[in-house]
Scaffold this motif. Sequence first.
Motif, PDB file in Angstrom:
ATOM      1  N   VAL A  60     -57.347   0.488 -33.674  1.00  0.00           N
ATOM      2  CA  VAL A  60     -56.312  -0.489 -34.033  1.00  0.00           C
ATOM      3  C   VAL A  60     -56.604  -1.174 -35.372  1.00  0.00           C
ATOM      4  CG1 VAL A  60     -55.169  -2.635 -33.340  1.00  0.00           C
ATOM      5  CG2 VAL A  60     -55.560  -0.821 -31.657  1.00  0.00           C
ATOM      6  N   PRO A  61     -57.838  -1.672 -35.615  1.00  0.00           N
ATOM      7  CA  PRO A  61     -58.087  -2.247 -36.945  1.00  0.00           C
ATOM      8  C   PRO A  61     -57.903  -1.232 -38.073  1.00  0.00           C
ATOM      9  CG  PRO A  61     -59.786  -2.946 -35.405  1.00  0.00           C
ATOM     10  CD  PRO A  61     -58.995  -1.883 -34.716  1.00  0.00           C
ATOM     11  N   ALA A  62     -58.250   0.027 -37.821  1.00  0.00           N
ATOM     12  CA  ALA A  62     -58.045   1.053 -38.850  1.00  0.00           C
ATOM     13  C   ALA A  62     -56.560   1.227 -39.141  1.00  0.00           C
ATOM     14  CB  ALA A  62     -58.661   2.375 -38.401  1.00  0.00           C
ATOM     15  N   ALA A  63     -55.735   1.202 -38.093  1.00  0.00           N
ATOM     16  CA  ALA A  63     -54.289   1.321 -38.284  1.00  0.00           C
ATOM     17  C   ALA A  63     -53.732   0.104 -39.018  1.00  0.00           C
ATOM     18  CB  ALA A  63     -53.601   1.488 -36.930  1.00  0.00           C
ATOM     19  N   TRP A  64     -54.220  -1.078 -38.655  1.00  0.00           N
ATOM     20  CA  TRP A  64     -53.805  -2.285 -39.388  1.00  0.00           C
ATOM     21  C   TRP A  64     -54.138  -2.155 -40.868  1.00  0.00           C
ATOM     22  CZ3 TRP A  64     -56.342  -6.329 -35.587  1.00  0.00           C
ATOM     23  CH2 TRP A  64     -55.520  -6.459 -34.462  1.00  0.00           C
ATOM     24  N   MET A  65     -55.360  -1.730 -41.147  1.00  0.00           N
ATOM     25  CA  MET A  65     -55.800  -1.640 -42.535  1.00  0.00           C
ATOM     26  C   MET A  65     -55.044  -0.556 -43.296  1.00  0.00           C
ATOM     27  SD  MET A  65     -57.847  -4.078 -43.009  1.00  0.00           S
ATOM     28  CE  MET A  65     -58.295  -3.607 -44.676  1.00  0.00           C
ATOM     29  N   ALA A  66     -54.685   0.521 -42.617  1.00  0.00           N
ATOM     30  CA  ALA A  66     -53.916   1.582 -43.270  1.00  0.00           C
ATOM     31  C   ALA A  66     -52.616   1.025 -43.837  1.00  0.00           C
ATOM     32  CB  ALA A  66     -53.633   2.711 -42.285  1.00  0.00           C
ATOM     33  N   MET A  67     -51.939   0.185 -43.054  1.00  0.00           N
ATOM     34  CA  MET A  67     -50.686  -0.415 -43.517  1.00  0.00           C
ATOM     35  C   MET A  67     -50.942  -1.536 -44.519  1.00  0.00           C
ATOM     36  SD  MET A  67     -48.338  -0.491 -40.053  1.00  0.00           S
ATOM     37  CE  MET A  67     -49.588  -1.222 -38.986  1.00  0.00           C
ATOM     38  N   PHE A  68     -51.959  -2.342 -44.258  1.00  0.00           N
ATOM     39  CA  PHE A  68     -52.255  -3.470 -45.142  1.00  0.00           C
ATOM     40  C   PHE A  68     -52.658  -2.997 -46.535  1.00  0.00           C
ATOM     41  CE2 PHE A  68     -55.514  -6.349 -46.908  1.00  0.00           C
ATOM     42  CZ  PHE A  68     -54.739  -7.485 -47.088  1.00  0.00           C
ATOM     43  N   VAL A  69     -53.532  -2.003 -46.597  1.00  0.00           N
ATOM     44  CA  VAL A  69     -54.006  -1.523 -47.893  1.00  0.00           C
ATOM     45  C   VAL A  69     -52.857  -0.928 -48.698  1.00  0.00           C
ATOM     46  CG1 VAL A  69     -55.510   0.150 -49.048  1.00  0.00           C
ATOM     47  CG2 VAL A  69     -56.374  -1.162 -47.108  1.00  0.00           C
ATOM     48  N   TYR A  70     -51.966  -0.195 -48.021  1.00  0.00           N
ATOM     49  CA  TYR A  70     -50.847   0.367 -48.785  1.00  0.00           C
ATOM     50  C   TYR A  70     -49.928  -0.743 -49.294  1.00  0.00           C
ATOM     51  CZ  TYR A  70     -47.868   3.935 -50.652  1.00  0.00           C
ATOM     52  OH  TYR A  70     -47.193   4.736 -51.536  1.00  0.00           O
ATOM     53  N   THR A  71     -49.788  -1.804 -48.525  1.00  0.00           N
ATOM     54  CA  THR A  71     -48.995  -2.941 -48.999  1.00  0.00           C
ATOM     55  C   THR A  71     -49.638  -3.571 -50.226  1.00  0.00           C
ATOM     56  OG1 THR A  71     -48.184  -3.378 -46.758  1.00  0.00           O
ATOM     57  CG2 THR A  71     -48.032  -5.181 -48.348  1.00  0.00           C
ATOM     58  N   TRP A  90     -60.166 -11.057 -28.379  1.00  0.00           N
ATOM     59  CA  TRP A  90     -61.173 -11.641 -29.260  1.00  0.00           C
ATOM     60  C   TRP A  90     -62.058 -10.593 -29.936  1.00  0.00           C
ATOM     61  CZ3 TRP A  90     -61.164 -16.032 -31.616  1.00  0.00           C
ATOM     62  CH2 TRP A  90     -60.465 -17.112 -31.074  1.00  0.00           C
ATOM     63  N   PRO A  91     -62.629  -9.646 -29.200  1.00  0.00           N
ATOM     64  CA  PRO A  91     -63.408  -8.620 -29.910  1.00  0.00           C
ATOM     65  C   PRO A  91     -62.556  -7.774 -30.853  1.00  0.00           C
ATOM     66  CG  PRO A  91     -63.210  -8.093 -27.572  1.00  0.00           C
ATOM     67  CD  PRO A  91     -62.728  -9.487 -27.743  1.00  0.00           C
ATOM     68  N   LEU A  92     -61.287  -7.573 -30.491  1.00  0.00           N
ATOM     69  CA  LEU A  92     -60.396  -6.833 -31.383  1.00  0.00           C
ATOM     70  C   LEU A  92     -60.162  -7.616 -32.672  1.00  0.00           C
ATOM     71  CD1 LEU A  92     -58.552  -4.388 -31.843  1.00  0.00           C
ATOM     72  CD2 LEU A  92     -56.723  -5.641 -30.672  1.00  0.00           C
ATOM     73  N   ALA A  93     -59.986  -8.925 -32.549  1.00  0.00           N
ATOM     74  CA  ALA A  93     -59.788  -9.762 -33.737  1.00  0.00           C
ATOM     75  C   ALA A  93     -61.034  -9.772 -34.616  1.00  0.00           C
ATOM     76  CB  ALA A  93     -59.426 -11.185 -33.310  1.00  0.00           C
ATOM     77  N   ILE A  94     -62.209  -9.824 -33.993  1.00  0.00           N
ATOM     78  CA  ILE A  94     -63.456  -9.810 -34.763  1.00  0.00           C
ATOM     79  C   ILE A  94     -63.600  -8.493 -35.523  1.00  0.00           C
ATOM     80  CG2 ILE A  94     -65.979  -9.790 -34.589  1.00  0.00           C
ATOM     81  CD1 ILE A  94     -64.809 -12.533 -34.240  1.00  0.00           C
ATOM     82  N   MET A  95     -63.279  -7.389 -34.869  1.00  0.00           N
ATOM     83  CA  MET A  95     -63.360  -6.095 -35.541  1.00  0.00           C
ATOM     84  C   MET A  95     -62.322  -5.995 -36.660  1.00  0.00           C
ATOM     85  SD  MET A  95     -65.869  -4.328 -34.431  1.00  0.00           S
ATOM     86  CE  MET A  95     -65.475  -2.652 -34.956  1.00  0.00           C
TER      87      MET A  95
END
Length: 262
Positions: free
Chosen positions: A58-69, A200-205
């Motif tokens: 999930v963090p990788a997917a978030w970052m995939a979209m965030f970085v392209y933005t 919480w652990p998902l948010a930390i990651m």
Amino acid sequence: MITWLANPERFVKFARPAAPIAAIITVLTFIIGIPWALVFSPEDFRQGASVRIMYVHVPAAWMAMFVYTIIAVAGFISFVWRHVLADAAIRYAAPMGAIFTALALVTGSLWGQPMWGTWWAWDARLTSVLVLFFLYLGLISLRGAIGNETRAARLVAIAAMVGWINVPIVKFSVDIWNSLHQSASVIRADGPTIHASMLWPLAIMGLAYMAFFAWAMLTALLAEVDVRRVKALDSKTGPASRIRIETNASPGGAFKPGAANG
């Protein structure tokens, strides 16, 4: 703020202290997040221990979209104001975005196989993320294929802005089309539906991934500024003069009077 940081001197003043802070946050959040997420977080009553892939996926997917933005915004700044740091940001962010997207695809496949019974399906979410991966590769390839730096910056900026249309498609694909992929459970208008013991652990990651990206980008852009300063000095004085200046610099960093002139 963004255009203010486009000035190299201002950027350096911001990035010099910010980069080590981002590095410290990266280390601390990974030290806390990895064992919490992969060892101590609870298993899902349906998915069992395989749910822990979520903390990488999930963090990788978030970052995939965030970085392209970020790349699309940098592309706009580069295209309109022709800031060299914006173009450099695209150049350094694209490979990292591609890695995040590849990680999301691989971990998604690993997570999906026991849940869906297949490693891959031409599902709206999976397909749009794959398109995002190819967009990253396209930006990298386009820059490498054009020898003229100014022309490459313009074309890459245009491609980055046009390609951003895929980001909301990725985000809302599970809501627009029938999808094997579950709908959003964290970033929702009505709040997260995931239990706090997993949230919480998902948010930390997620913070760890973000801090790592910030640290890597700041470090790369600081190096870019240094390289451009050296090139600018070479163009004015020539490499030999620069070597003489650096050789005759005092330990405190100040130049000896007349050292450059012999």
